[in-house]
Scaffold this motif. Sequence first.
Motif, PDB file in Angstrom:
ATOM      1  N   PRO A 113       0.796  -1.223   0.000  1.00 58.51           N
ATOM      2  CA  PRO A 113       0.000   0.000   0.000  1.00 58.51           C
ATOM      3  C   PRO A 113       0.835   1.284   0.000  1.00 58.51           C
ATOM      4  CG  PRO A 113      -0.737  -1.514   1.722  1.00 58.51           C
ATOM      5  CD  PRO A 113       0.501  -2.095   1.119  1.00 58.51           C
ATOM      6  N   ILE A 114       2.027   1.251   0.587  1.00 59.76           N
ATOM      7  CA  ILE A 114       2.768   2.506   0.713  1.00 59.76           C
ATOM      8  C   ILE A 114       3.111   3.082  -0.666  1.00 59.76           C
ATOM      9  CG2 ILE A 114       4.954   3.538   1.463  1.00 59.76           C
ATOM     10  CD1 ILE A 114       4.747   1.646   3.917  1.00 59.76           C
ATOM     11  N   SER A 115       3.527   2.223  -1.576  1.00 55.39           N
ATOM     12  CA  SER A 115       3.890   2.750  -2.895  1.00 55.39           C
ATOM     13  C   SER A 115       2.660   3.176  -3.690  1.00 55.39           C
ATOM     14  CB  SER A 115       4.703   1.711  -3.665  1.00 55.39           C
ATOM     15  OG  SER A 115       3.955   0.529  -3.801  1.00 55.39           O
ATOM     16  N   TYR A 116       1.495   2.824  -3.198  1.00 59.00           N
ATOM     17  CA  TYR A 116       0.262   3.215  -3.874  1.00 59.00           C
ATOM     18  C   TYR A 116      -0.492   4.294  -3.097  1.00 59.00           C
ATOM     19  CZ  TYR A 116       0.890  -0.897  -6.824  1.00 59.00           C
ATOM     20  OH  TYR A 116       1.374  -1.807  -7.702  1.00 59.00           O
ATOM     21  N   SER A 117       0.181   4.940  -2.152  1.00 57.26           N
ATOM     22  CA  SER A 117      -0.537   5.877  -1.280  1.00 57.26           C
ATOM     23  C   SER A 117      -1.103   7.047  -2.088  1.00 57.26           C
ATOM     24  CB  SER A 117       0.363   6.374  -0.160  1.00 57.26           C
ATOM     25  OG  SER A 117       1.434   7.104  -0.711  1.00 57.26           O
ATOM     26  N   GLY A 118      -0.406   7.458  -3.138  1.00 57.79           N
ATOM     27  CA  GLY A 118      -0.906   8.548  -3.969  1.00 57.79           C
ATOM     28  C   GLY A 118      -2.215   8.176  -4.633  1.00 57.79           C
ATOM     29  N   TYR A 119      -2.284   6.951  -5.096  1.00 56.39           N
ATOM     30  CA  TYR A 119      -3.523   6.488  -5.730  1.00 56.39           C
ATOM     31  C   TYR A 119      -4.648   6.398  -4.710  1.00 56.39           C
ATOM     32  CZ  TYR A 119      -7.030   3.364  -7.609  1.00 56.39           C
ATOM     33  OH  TYR A 119      -8.225   2.824  -7.991  1.00 56.39           O
ATOM     34  N   ARG A 120      -4.329   5.821  -3.561  1.00 54.32           N
ATOM     35  CA  ARG A 120      -5.379   5.677  -2.539  1.00 54.32           C
ATOM     36  C   ARG A 120      -5.872   7.028  -2.068  1.00 54.32           C
ATOM     37  NH1 ARG A 120      -4.890   0.325   1.067  1.00 54.32           N
ATOM     38  NH2 ARG A 120      -6.318   1.606   2.277  1.00 54.32           N
ATOM     39  N   SER A 121      -4.965   7.977  -1.985  1.00 55.88           N
ATOM     40  CA  SER A 121      -5.362   9.320  -1.577  1.00 55.88           C
ATOM     41  C   SER A 121      -6.268   9.965  -2.643  1.00 55.88           C
ATOM     42  CB  SER A 121      -4.092  10.137  -1.314  1.00 55.88           C
ATOM     43  OG  SER A 121      -4.282  11.475  -1.609  1.00 55.88           O
ATOM     44  N   LEU A 122      -5.913   9.786  -3.919  1.00 51.62           N
ATOM     45  CA  LEU A 122      -6.752  10.331  -4.990  1.00 51.62           C
ATOM     46  C   LEU A 122      -8.118   9.647  -5.018  1.00 51.62           C
ATOM     47  CD1 LEU A 122      -7.090  12.173  -7.487  1.00 51.62           C
ATOM     48  CD2 LEU A 122      -6.112  10.321  -8.874  1.00 51.62           C
TER      49      LEU A 122
END
Lengths: 171, 565
Positions: free
Chosen positions: A127-136
């Motif tokens: 999840p950490i490397s995808y935090s930008g996506y999850r935030s969007l």
Amino acid sequence: MKTRREVLQSLIVSIGGASVLNACGGIARVVPSSSMRFYSDQELALVSRISDLIIPRTDTPGALDVKVPGFLDSLMTEWANPETKNNHHEELKELTRMLGEGFATLPPDTSEQRLAQFDYEAFNGRPISYSGYRSLKSLITQAYFASEDGALQEQKWVAVPGRWDPCVEIQ
Amino acid sequence: MPDFDAIVVGSGMSGGWSAKELCEHGLRVAVLERGPEIKPERDYVDQLPPWEQKNLDRISQDEIARHYYKQYPGVAYAVKESNKHFWVKDDEHPYETVNGTEYDWLRGYHTAGRSIMWSRQSYRMGPQDFTANKEENIGIDWPVRYDEISPWYDYVERFAGIAGNRDGLKQLPDGEFQPAFELTCAEKEFKTRVEAAFPGRNVIQARVAHITAVTDEQRALGRTNCQAQNRCHFGCSFKAYFSSLHATLPAAQRTGNLTMVHNAIVQSVEFDAESNRVTGVRVVDAETNQHRFYSSRLVFLNASTIASALILLQSKSSTFPNGLANASDQVGRNLMDHVSGAGANGLIQGFENKTVFGRRPGGIYIPRYANITEHDKPYKRGFGYQGGATPLGNANGQIPGIGQVFKEAHGAPGPWRVSIGAFGEQLPNPNNRVTLHPTKVDKWGNPLALFNVTYSENERIMLEEARKDAVAMLEAAGCSEINSSPVNLTVPGNRIHEMGSARMGRDPDTSVLNGWCQTHDVPNLFITDGSFMASSACQNPSLSYMAFSARSVKYAADLLEEKVI
């Protein structure tokens, strides 16, 4: 049921009507918009595409119908401080890198498959490397449910419930 | 002849009660409120639908950094773009803390004070709360016992409107309740399982200051039943939750005896040594900076525990060089709050095909059991839990999936989550105090508050145990995916239950007030905000301030009539 083009037109209305819609072969592109205060054209295209894929129009309006990209542009302009603004730009840059440069202009089936796989990884992998996506994704969802259609039609929001029922069977 | 029979400093939770009771005793009363007037038709935003809220109702980050750098982090769940005018701007109302300490002073300066922003949980103190200090030799003994205050709880509950169930618990006495908000099906199951596993513990409906069966008296004030909007932090157009604005102040107004003064910041209470009486108060106008004096036969301080202490400390005279009514040197000391930062949540199975309708303004409460029904504790006193069990729901996009499946997941049946968090008692400690800053003043020339408050080992140990207990109860209830973060104690003041800065007691050498909230030193000066609390108990305190205010006014009015003061 609106066509994709009509959806995009409503998107353009949402961002001030100054944009020009250019569609070719089912691939939509939003070209220079003087009314966006935060997003570049490339960012807007990406955010719009992702918004539409995450919350499409079904029997209720979708994210583009309720002008989620324009909403997020305002949010970033008016709410975010310089650090948050910069982070959001960086997150979109990273998303572009991870999804591929041409993501926003991929054919719909391809982009849907690509994002579905990406979303799966974001919620099951690292999840950490995808935090930008999850935030969007979170912002898109919040913006959608904060819209009149999202709140009333999809979330069944009731202004004045008038009573409390602690246990209702879902039909 | 004095300008007024009585001056009430502050129009919030307790000041409204002082004003109502004094006016209804036929006295001419001035209420001095330091902030501007709140007009519900202009200032309430409870009817603002989501799509008319700007930027997801978030205050801009730059604005938070400029104006709300204490208020927003302290109470982010309630400080929003649309209601930010309910909260003070920190740069306009600064305070200081002693190095190495922290304090959250979370406030609203306007008509009715924090009674329009409170969370409305309303519990009586129990018999044990009035005797614990004496039995454990901590602090000083309360000069009042439960039986003396009990009828005054009845009195204020009837008027305010408290929704609650009569649970028959001796440590959390029942009152004059309107019907409680029914437990959710998951909460009923949680209650059954927890009470079976822990026979000394109870899961009850939260008791909240919401009208659920409106009385004629309440209807006459334009109030009506709670509409289950749960938009309370934005005001209530239905006047369904108790506030000074819609209950006590209008009741005072209709007597014809009330004069309401806004923007009046009290700088000192004037004292006449010859008569040993206070004679009135000096104020500075918040808008014009002009100074005024109001004279009166009685003064009630209801400015909130910190502000009332500061006013006393600012009121120096040759008789009281360390501050008015401060011969005991206890003014500003023993500052307490409740302590949170321990709890747990988890999923409870079996209700996936059910949901709720409406937005309830409360949840469940687990009354204190530590050192009540369970006696094996490595700490003194105890805590209660607030919480609830509701459908997990999701509006933040933090679930997997895209497209139609993701969209429909938000309306689909789903799991329910139980969540409980502790509110613990903080022991009185004279070293926990607020003083006047030696050099810094605000823009009206008033010394800033300087806080020096820390928790003791008892609070730390208690909250560690509260976390373990929370997990154990969720386990006993069969919850899955139990989360319980490491204990992270709330900053002192953060629970917005500050109290104790002018404690009541029997001995003038060790306390500021007697059992009637009357200062030992000056007979016509009363303080009925949270200042009087000799211990904090663990219950949300507003209801107690209401009861003590009403009781104190009766006493003061009788003394006036008998010409004793």
